[in-house]
Design a protein around this motif. Structure first.
Motif, mmCIF file in Angstrom:
data_model
loop_
_atom_site.group_PDB
_atom_site.id
_atom_site.type_symbol
_atom_site.label_atom_id
_atom_site.label_comp_id
_atom_site.label_asym_id
_atom_site.label_seq_id
_atom_site.Cartn_x
_atom_site.Cartn_y
_atom_site.Cartn_z
ATOM 1 N N LEU A 7 -5.219 10.248 7.245
ATOM 2 C CA LEU A 7 -5.644 11.454 6.333
ATOM 3 C C LEU A 7 -4.717 11.313 5.103
ATOM 4 O O LEU A 7 -5.134 11.738 3.831
ATOM 5 C CB LEU A 7 -5.445 12.825 7.144
ATOM 6 N N ILE A 8 -3.435 10.893 5.348
ATOM 7 C CA ILE A 8 -2.511 10.905 4.035
ATOM 8 C C ILE A 8 -2.398 9.553 3.474
ATOM 9 O O ILE A 8 -2.533 9.306 2.034
ATOM 10 C CB ILE A 8 -0.939 11.425 4.511
ATOM 11 N N PHE A 9 -2.291 8.628 3.924
ATOM 12 C CA PHE A 9 -2.194 7.252 3.623
ATOM 13 C C PHE A 9 -3.194 6.466 4.359
ATOM 14 O O PHE A 9 -3.018 5.482 5.340
ATOM 15 C CB PHE A 9 -0.925 6.565 3.901
ATOM 16 N N PRO A 10 -4.358 6.537 4.031
ATOM 17 C CA PRO A 10 -5.560 5.807 4.613
ATOM 18 C C PRO A 10 -5.352 4.184 4.800
ATOM 19 O O PRO A 10 -5.613 3.751 5.918
ATOM 20 C CB PRO A 10 -6.815 6.097 3.963
ATOM 21 N N TRP A 11 -4.836 3.633 3.732
ATOM 22 C CA TRP A 11 -4.899 2.242 3.799
ATOM 23 C C TRP A 11 -3.628 1.775 4.870
ATOM 24 O O TRP A 11 -3.643 0.599 5.434
ATOM 25 C CB TRP A 11 -4.287 1.867 2.158
ATOM 26 N N LEU A 12 -2.525 2.633 4.865
ATOM 27 C CA LEU A 12 -1.643 2.475 6.045
ATOM 28 C C LEU A 12 -2.334 2.105 7.544
ATOM 29 O O LEU A 12 -1.513 1.589 8.414
ATOM 30 C CB LEU A 12 -0.395 3.276 5.975
ATOM 31 N N THR A 13 -3.439 3.131 7.831
ATOM 32 C CA THR A 13 -3.904 3.152 8.926
ATOM 33 C C THR A 13 -4.370 1.604 9.429
ATOM 34 O O THR A 13 -4.282 1.094 10.497
ATOM 35 C CB THR A 13 -5.254 3.923 9.008
ATOM 36 N N PHE A 14 -5.014 0.801 8.446
ATOM 37 C CA PHE A 14 -5.560 -0.368 8.548
ATOM 38 C C PHE A 14 -4.484 -1.268 9.077
ATOM 39 O O PHE A 14 -4.652 -2.256 9.835
ATOM 40 C CB PHE A 14 -6.297 -1.093 7.497
ATOM 41 N N PHE A 15 -3.292 -1.350 8.529
ATOM 42 C CA PHE A 15 -2.197 -2.114 8.825
ATOM 43 C C PHE A 15 -1.719 -1.730 10.229
ATOM 44 O O PHE A 15 -1.337 -2.511 10.961
ATOM 45 C CB PHE A 15 -0.940 -1.974 7.736
ATOM 46 N N THR A 16 -1.670 -0.487 10.670
ATOM 47 C CA THR A 16 -1.307 -0.191 12.018
ATOM 48 C C THR A 16 -2.399 -0.649 13.178
ATOM 49 O O THR A 16 -1.800 -0.891 14.176
ATOM 50 C CB THR A 16 -0.951 1.455 12.042
ATOM 51 N N ILE A 17 -3.456 -0.801 12.734
ATOM 52 C CA ILE A 17 -4.493 -1.290 13.753
ATOM 53 C C ILE A 17 -4.742 -2.866 13.699
ATOM 54 O O ILE A 17 -5.803 -3.598 14.426
ATOM 55 C CB ILE A 17 -5.789 -0.416 13.751
ATOM 56 N N GLY A 18 -4.051 -3.517 12.776
ATOM 57 C CA GLY A 18 -4.253 -4.905 12.796
ATOM 58 C C GLY A 18 -5.215 -5.550 11.765
ATOM 59 O O GLY A 18 -5.802 -6.549 12.011
ATOM 60 N N ARG A 19 -5.525 -4.782 10.695
ATOM 61 C CA ARG A 19 -6.471 -5.263 9.738
ATOM 62 C C ARG A 19 -5.996 -5.036 8.453
ATOM 63 O O ARG A 19 -6.381 -4.258 7.638
ATOM 64 C CB ARG A 19 -7.709 -4.261 9.878
ATOM 65 N N PRO A 20 -5.355 -6.250 8.142
ATOM 66 C CA PRO A 20 -4.551 -5.919 6.867
ATOM 67 C C PRO A 20 -5.558 -6.218 5.498
ATOM 68 O O PRO A 20 -5.196 -5.665 4.388
ATOM 69 C CB PRO A 20 -3.500 -7.142 6.798
ATOM 70 N N ILE A 21 -6.494 -6.910 5.865
ATOM 71 C CA ILE A 21 -7.529 -7.251 4.814
ATOM 72 C C ILE A 21 -8.086 -5.891 4.223
ATOM 73 O O ILE A 21 -8.148 -5.577 3.097
ATOM 74 C CB ILE A 21 -8.171 -8.418 5.016
#
Length: 63
Positions: A7-21
């Protein structure tokens, strides 16, 4: 905790689940003020799919 990050940093969520692109694409979308809401929705959806995939893997590994 990841939901709060989504909710706060949506882009960071993808890095935590292993989807950096996807994380970089989400960051570019989030930079615009209009893109903040779609980026947040996308991150929450991706997080729910990640949790579902983990539950399915756990169910099949127990067999």
């Amino acid at each position: 905790m990841r939901l709060l990050i989504a909710l706060i940093f949506p882009w960071l969520t993808f890095f935590t689940i292993g989807r950096p692109i996807a994380g970089v694409m989400c960051l570019l979308l989030q930079i615009t003020l209009i893109g903040w809401l779609p980026a947040t929705i996308w991150a929450v959806y991706a997080l729910s799919q990640y949790k579902t995939d983990k539950k399915i893997q756990k169910a099949f590994s127990g067999r």
